[in-house]
Design a protein around this motif. Structure first.
Motif, PDB file in Angstrom:
ATOM      1  N   ARG A 179       0.837  -1.207   0.000  1.00 17.50           N
ATOM      2  CA  ARG A 179       0.000   0.000   0.000  1.00 17.50           C
ATOM      3  C   ARG A 179       0.871   1.256   0.000  1.00 17.50           C
ATOM      4  O   ARG A 179       0.584   2.228  -0.696  1.00 17.50           O
ATOM      5  CB  ARG A 179      -0.947   0.001   1.199  1.00 17.50           C
ATOM      6  CG  ARG A 179      -2.100  -0.980   1.083  1.00 17.50           C
ATOM      7  CD  ARG A 179      -3.171  -0.738   2.142  1.00 17.50           C
ATOM      8  NE  ARG A 179      -2.672  -1.032   3.481  1.00 17.50           N
ATOM      9  CZ  ARG A 179      -2.742  -2.225   4.065  1.00 17.50           C
ATOM     10  NH1 ARG A 179      -3.272  -3.254   3.405  1.00 17.50           N
ATOM     11  NH2 ARG A 179      -2.290  -2.411   5.280  1.00 17.50           N
ATOM     12  N   ALA A 180       1.934   1.230   0.798  1.00 20.44           N
ATOM     13  CA  ALA A 180       2.822   2.392   0.863  1.00 20.44           C
ATOM     14  C   ALA A 180       3.477   2.664  -0.490  1.00 20.44           C
ATOM     15  O   ALA A 180       3.669   3.816  -0.876  1.00 20.44           O
ATOM     16  CB  ALA A 180       3.890   2.161   1.931  1.00 20.44           C
ATOM     17  N   VAL A 181       3.803   1.613  -1.217  1.00 15.60           N
ATOM     18  CA  VAL A 181       4.458   1.768  -2.515  1.00 15.60           C
ATOM     19  C   VAL A 181       3.475   2.227  -3.589  1.00 15.60           C
ATOM     20  O   VAL A 181       3.811   3.078  -4.427  1.00 15.60           O
ATOM     21  CB  VAL A 181       5.114   0.440  -2.935  1.00 15.60           C
ATOM     22  CG1 VAL A 181       5.638   0.516  -4.367  1.00 15.60           C
ATOM     23  CG2 VAL A 181       6.243   0.078  -1.980  1.00 15.60           C
ATOM     24  N   ALA A 220      -6.901   2.509  -4.732  1.00 17.86           N
ATOM     25  CA  ALA A 220      -5.680   1.714  -4.931  1.00 17.86           C
ATOM     26  C   ALA A 220      -5.342   0.913  -3.680  1.00 17.86           C
ATOM     27  O   ALA A 220      -5.021  -0.275  -3.755  1.00 17.86           O
ATOM     28  CB  ALA A 220      -4.515   2.625  -5.313  1.00 17.86           C
ATOM     29  N   CYS A 221      -5.407   1.557  -2.504  1.00 17.71           N
ATOM     30  CA  CYS A 221      -5.114   0.845  -1.254  1.00 17.71           C
ATOM     31  C   CYS A 221      -6.120  -0.273  -1.011  1.00 17.71           C
ATOM     32  O   CYS A 221      -5.749  -1.361  -0.548  1.00 17.71           O
ATOM     33  CB  CYS A 221      -5.119   1.829  -0.079  1.00 17.71           C
ATOM     34  SG  CYS A 221      -3.622   2.837   0.047  1.00 17.71           S
ATOM     35  N   ARG A 222      -7.382  -0.010  -1.326  1.00 19.39           N
ATOM     36  CA  ARG A 222      -8.400  -1.059  -1.118  1.00 19.39           C
ATOM     37  C   ARG A 222      -8.152  -2.238  -2.052  1.00 19.39           C
ATOM     38  O   ARG A 222      -8.341  -3.391  -1.666  1.00 19.39           O
ATOM     39  CB  ARG A 222      -9.802  -0.477  -1.317  1.00 19.39           C
ATOM     40  CG  ARG A 222     -10.221   0.504  -0.223  1.00 19.39           C
ATOM     41  CD  ARG A 222     -11.734   0.651  -0.177  1.00 19.39           C
ATOM     42  NE  ARG A 222     -12.262   1.175  -1.423  1.00 19.39           N
ATOM     43  CZ  ARG A 222     -12.454   2.475  -1.687  1.00 19.39           C
ATOM     44  NH1 ARG A 222     -12.114   3.380  -0.779  1.00 19.39           N
ATOM     45  NH2 ARG A 222     -12.949   2.874  -2.842  1.00 19.39           N
ATOM     46  N   ARG A 223      -7.725  -1.957  -3.283  1.00 18.73           N
ATOM     47  CA  ARG A 223      -7.430  -3.053  -4.209  1.00 18.73           C
ATOM     48  C   ARG A 223      -6.217  -3.846  -3.746  1.00 18.73           C
ATOM     49  O   ARG A 223      -6.170  -5.072  -3.900  1.00 18.73           O
ATOM     50  CB  ARG A 223      -7.215  -2.521  -5.630  1.00 18.73           C
ATOM     51  CG  ARG A 223      -8.479  -1.969  -6.277  1.00 18.73           C
ATOM     52  CD  ARG A 223      -8.352  -1.884  -7.795  1.00 18.73           C
ATOM     53  NE  ARG A 223      -7.239  -1.052  -8.233  1.00 18.73           N
ATOM     54  CZ  ARG A 223      -7.264   0.269  -8.334  1.00 18.73           C
ATOM     55  NH1 ARG A 223      -8.370   0.932  -7.998  1.00 18.73           N
ATOM     56  NH2 ARG A 223      -6.210   0.935  -8.768  1.00 18.73           N
ATOM     57  N   ALA A 280      -7.304  -6.126  -1.026  1.00 16.41           N
ATOM     58  CA  ALA A 280      -8.086  -7.243  -1.567  1.00 16.41           C
ATOM     59  C   ALA A 280      -7.252  -8.156  -2.455  1.00 16.41           C
ATOM     60  O   ALA A 280      -7.737  -9.201  -2.909  1.00 16.41           O
ATOM     61  CB  ALA A 280      -9.278  -6.696  -2.362  1.00 16.41           C
ATOM     62  N   GLY A 281      -5.997  -7.758  -2.717  1.00 12.93           N
ATOM     63  CA  GLY A 281      -5.140  -8.567  -3.581  1.00 12.93           C
ATOM     64  C   GLY A 281      -5.475  -8.451  -5.044  1.00 12.93           C
ATOM     65  O   GLY A 281      -5.098  -9.319  -5.845  1.00 12.93           O
ATOM     66  N   HIS A 288       1.347  -8.356  -7.763  1.00 14.46           N
ATOM     67  CA  HIS A 288       1.391  -9.713  -8.296  1.00 14.46           C
ATOM     68  C   HIS A 288       1.642 -10.685  -7.140  1.00 14.46           C
ATOM     69  O   HIS A 288       2.701 -10.639  -6.504  1.00 14.46           O
ATOM     70  CB  HIS A 288       2.501  -9.833  -9.339  1.00 14.46           C
ATOM     71  CG  HIS A 288       2.488  -8.732 -10.351  1.00 14.46           C
ATOM     72  ND1 HIS A 288       1.680  -8.756 -11.479  1.00 14.46           N
ATOM     73  CD2 HIS A 288       3.154  -7.541 -10.380  1.00 14.46           C
ATOM     74  CE1 HIS A 288       1.865  -7.643 -12.162  1.00 14.46           C
ATOM     75  NE2 HIS A 288       2.750  -6.888 -11.522  1.00 14.46           N
ATOM     76  N   ILE A 289       0.670 -11.517  -6.849  1.00 14.54           N
ATOM     77  CA  ILE A 289       0.774 -12.464  -5.739  1.00 14.54           C
ATOM     78  C   ILE A 289       0.939 -13.871  -6.303  1.00 14.54           C
ATOM     79  O   ILE A 289       0.096 -14.354  -7.062  1.00 14.54           O
ATOM     80  CB  ILE A 289      -0.464 -12.391  -4.825  1.00 14.54           C
ATOM     81  CG1 ILE A 289      -0.614 -10.976  -4.246  1.00 14.54           C
ATOM     82  CG2 ILE A 289      -0.358 -13.412  -3.691  1.00 14.54           C
ATOM     83  CD1 ILE A 289      -1.827 -10.787  -3.364  1.00 14.54           C
TER      84      ILE A 289
END
Length: 263
Positions: free
Chosen positions: A32-34, A49-52, A55-56, A62-63
């Motif tokens: 999130r910080a990045v 963006a932080c919420r996404r 939620a991954g 990329h997980i």
């Protein structure tokens, strides 16, 4: 704050800890910080963006997950193809989280090594691991090690951690003030009720400092430091840990750490 530059951040981290240590939350907090466009380097926690990221589902996050019993070569190959694409978000960065990284096959690790040796500009890779010794030495040598910490269940251990955490917070707050060398020296000499008698106590203080720094990008409320700076300071804490393990005078190692945090 400006978006963190590649020069201020390592391109690869091993985030080590057991299943209670909060490795995934730690990694998502840093992501999130990045990737946050509202508070770059910190993460606001509430923007789309932080919420996404939480939620991954962020387009530049990329997980990579374990398939049955291991992270296989094909998963790393797919990741490398994704990283060839230009980041879509305003941060202009890719963030990679590889879960259960210590389960990677040797073939997968050797493939990942190519990415670590020649990373795409702005890419940050986080390997979540319970035991980094299962990773190839060539992988370990190219990553900075970070250790999140889970909650203790034993009441005595929990109380000890609480006391060390309070002490660590006071040390960090003191370090962030200007001309603090004498104040740091007083605190380290037992004025706060924590007597650092030996290497074990010193390592416990370093652990507590790392916990406080970790909270700067795991918790939603503002921390002592912006997330980007806190991440760099965690690196300083790891250097202090190695110094203490190598029998450098523990008070000197901690004073040096705090002076680096104070910057």
């Amino acid at each position: 704050m400006n978006v963190p530059s590649a020069g201020n951040m390592a391109h690869a981290y091993i985030i080590e800890g057991d299943h209670l240590s909060g490795k995934k939350s730690f990694a998502l907090g840093f992501a999130r910080a990045v990737l946050c466009p509202v508070k770059p380097g910190e993460g606001c926690g509430i923007c789309p963006a932080c919420r996404r990221v939480s939620a991954g589902s962020h387009e530049d996050l990329h997980i990579v997950r374990m398939d049955e019993r291991s992270v296989k070569n094909e998963a790393i190959e797919d990741l490398q193809e994704e990283l060839k694409n230009k980041p879509q978000g305003t941060a202009g960065r890719h963030v990679v989280i590889i879960e259960d990284a210590d389960s990677m096959t040797v073939r997968a690790q050797n493939r990942l090594l190519k990415t670590l040796e020649e990373p795409q500009p702005g890419t940050v890779i986080m390997l979540l691991s319970e035991n980094r010794e299962n990773l190839l030495p060539t992988i370990r040598s190219r990553c900075q090690v970070l250790r999140p910490f889970g909650e203790k269940t034993d009441p005595e251990e929990a109380e000890r951690d609480r006391q060390f955490s309070l002490f660590a917070r006071k040390l960090i707050e003191t370090a962030l003030r200007c001309d603090c060398f004498n104040d740091v020296k007083v605190r380290l000499e037992g004025a706060e009720g924590i007597d650092i008698k030996d290497r074990k106590d010193a390592l416990a203080v370093v652990d507590a400092i790392e916990r406080e720094l970790r909270d700067c990008f795991v918790k939603e409320e503002p921390g002592l430091l912006p997330a980007e700076r806190a991440m760099r300071c965690v690196g300083f804490a790891e250097e202090a840990r190695q110094d203490i393990v190598m029998n450098v005078n523990h008070n000197y190692a901690i004073r040096n750490l705090l002076l680096k945090i104070g910057g």
